[in-house]
Design an enzyme around this catalytic site. Structure first.
Site, PDB file in Angstrom:
ATOM      1  N   ASP A 142      33.860  -1.230  98.687  1.00  0.00           N
ATOM      2  CA  ASP A 142      34.678  -2.202  99.375  1.00  0.00           C
ATOM      3  C   ASP A 142      35.837  -2.653  98.618  1.00  0.00           C
ATOM      4  OD1 ASP A 142      35.614  -3.208 101.774  1.00  0.00           O
ATOM      5  OD2 ASP A 142      34.260  -5.007 101.381  1.00  0.00           O
TER       6      ASP A 142
ATOM      7  N   LYS B 127      38.951 -24.885  97.186  1.00  0.00           N
ATOM      8  CA  LYS B 127      40.121 -25.263  98.322  1.00  0.00           C
ATOM      9  C   LYS B 127      39.754 -24.599  99.538  1.00  0.00           C
ATOM     10  CE  LYS B 127      45.191 -26.060  98.514  1.00  0.00           C
ATOM     11  NZ  LYS B 127      46.459 -25.957  97.803  1.00  0.00           N
TER      12      LYS B 127
ATOM     13  N   ASN C  68      32.311  -3.211 118.216  1.00  0.00           N
ATOM     14  CA  ASN C  68      32.706  -4.285 117.397  1.00  0.00           C
ATOM     15  C   ASN C  68      33.079  -3.944 115.972  1.00  0.00           C
ATOM     16  OD1 ASN C  68      30.183  -3.524 116.301  1.00  0.00           O
ATOM     17  ND2 ASN C  68      29.266  -5.464 116.080  1.00  0.00           N
TER      18      ASN C  68
ATOM     19  N   CYS D 123      24.086  -8.216 119.225  1.00  0.00           N
ATOM     20  CA  CYS D 123      23.896  -6.572 119.401  1.00  0.00           C
ATOM     21  C   CYS D 123      22.504  -6.277 119.557  1.00  0.00           C
ATOM     22  CB  CYS D 123      24.544  -5.830 118.188  1.00  0.00           C
ATOM     23  SG  CYS D 123      24.325  -4.006 118.124  1.00  0.00           S
TER      24      CYS D 123
END
Length: 309
Positions: free
Chosen positions: A133, A297, A154, A249
């Site tokens: 990925d 942050k 989805n 699901c």
């Protein structure tokens, strides 16, 4: 190497021994079906501010541009479903995939070991790369071609036997292997639970996802100082990722807890007061987690935006 067992089957057996839940193999060819789908998705600006999704268009569709003379794509699935949903009743929530260690490093290490096995037991030199990925690869398309599941409404890869709470990775290599039959059946039927449950209307239609509206995009990929006010009161407490479409699901009734220590949650993950999060606590809890991608942050931005208490 066992001469009486085909090499492709040995690779799959080794993948299971390394902890992967499934392994399939497909031929490394141009993704003809996916090409117009990806082009339309980009033309509709469904990638939001993820400009990198428009880069390397050709490489996303043809693995032979990533690995010279590529012949095969080995796809693997790694279960991350937790023993317990830590945030089921919590006002502020983190996606299940981020409970434990960063999946990028976990999968990369396992795929590296699988590639070592292939190289050591192959009769010829191997040219290959592992992907987790972090490169222009359409992971779910290759897993689908390898027979591991289908892409649901989805956009998630779904397995009839295992649901969808798993990571996908692959090895692309220049060796001809035995290829599995691609998944052609879509078992979502008339179910629209994921579409109906999405609070930001990110699922436009079956397998057409407006990434710019997805809560995971808003809390992870979007790096702006503020999250658009249009999504105020629509986040349902999710401040890193989102599991809504997977939780509803029906196929995930078959999900079983991962048997890997890599995804055991940090002991303080479920008892931290998120509205009082400090940078020191952030560093301690998420030192090895995918959550660190947002930086302190960014996570504080998310918490402030979704907190409605």
């Amino acid at each position: 190497m066992r001469e009486d067992i085909p090499f492709s089957e040995q690779i799959k057996a080794q993948a299971l021994d390394l902890g992967f839940m499934s392994c399939g193999i497909s031929e490394a060819t141009f993704l003809e079906k996916e090409a117009p789908i990806l082009e339309n998705w980009l033309n509709n600006n469904y990638n939001g501010k993820m400009a990198y999704m428009a880069n390397h268009f050709d490489k996303r569709l043809d693995p032979r541009l990533l690995v010279d003379d590529a012949k095969s794509v080995i796809s693997v699935m790694l279960n991350y479903y937790p023993e317990k949903d830590l945030f089921a009743d919590a006002p502020l929530k983190i996606s299940k995939y981020a409970y434990g260690q960063d999946y990028h490093s976990v999968i990369k290490e396992k795929l590296g070991r699988l590639l070592e096995f292939i190289v050591e037991n192959s009769e010829e030199e191997i040219n290959a790369r592992v992907f987790t990925d972090s490169a222009p690869v359409l992971d779910k398309a290759w897993a689908e071609r390898s027979g591991l599941g289908w892409q649901g409404k989805n956009g998630m890869l779904i397995s009839k036997q295992k649901g969808s709470f798993f990571f996908v990775g692959e090895i692309i290599l220049d060796k001809v292997l035995t290829y599995d039959q691609a998944s052609t059946a879509n078992h979502c039927g008339t179910c629209t639970k994921c579409i109906d449950a999405c609070p930001t209307d990110a699922i436009k239609s079956a397998n057409v996802i407006d990434g710019s509206k997805c809560i995971s995009y808003l809390t992870i990929e979007l790096k702006d100082e503020v999250i658009p006010n249009a999504f105020k009161d629509k986040m349902e407490g999710w401040f890193f990722g989102c599991d809504i479409c997977q939780d509803v699901c029906p196929w995930n009734r078959f999900s079983t807890p991962a048997n890997s220590s890599d995804f055991v949650p940090h002991p303080d993950l479920s008892n931290t007061e998120w509205t009082e999060l400090t940078e020191d606590i952030f560093r301690e809890i998420f030192r090895h987690s995918a959550v660190k991608r947002t930086k302190f942050k960014g996570l504080k931005r998310n918490i402030g935006f979704v907190n409605t208490i």
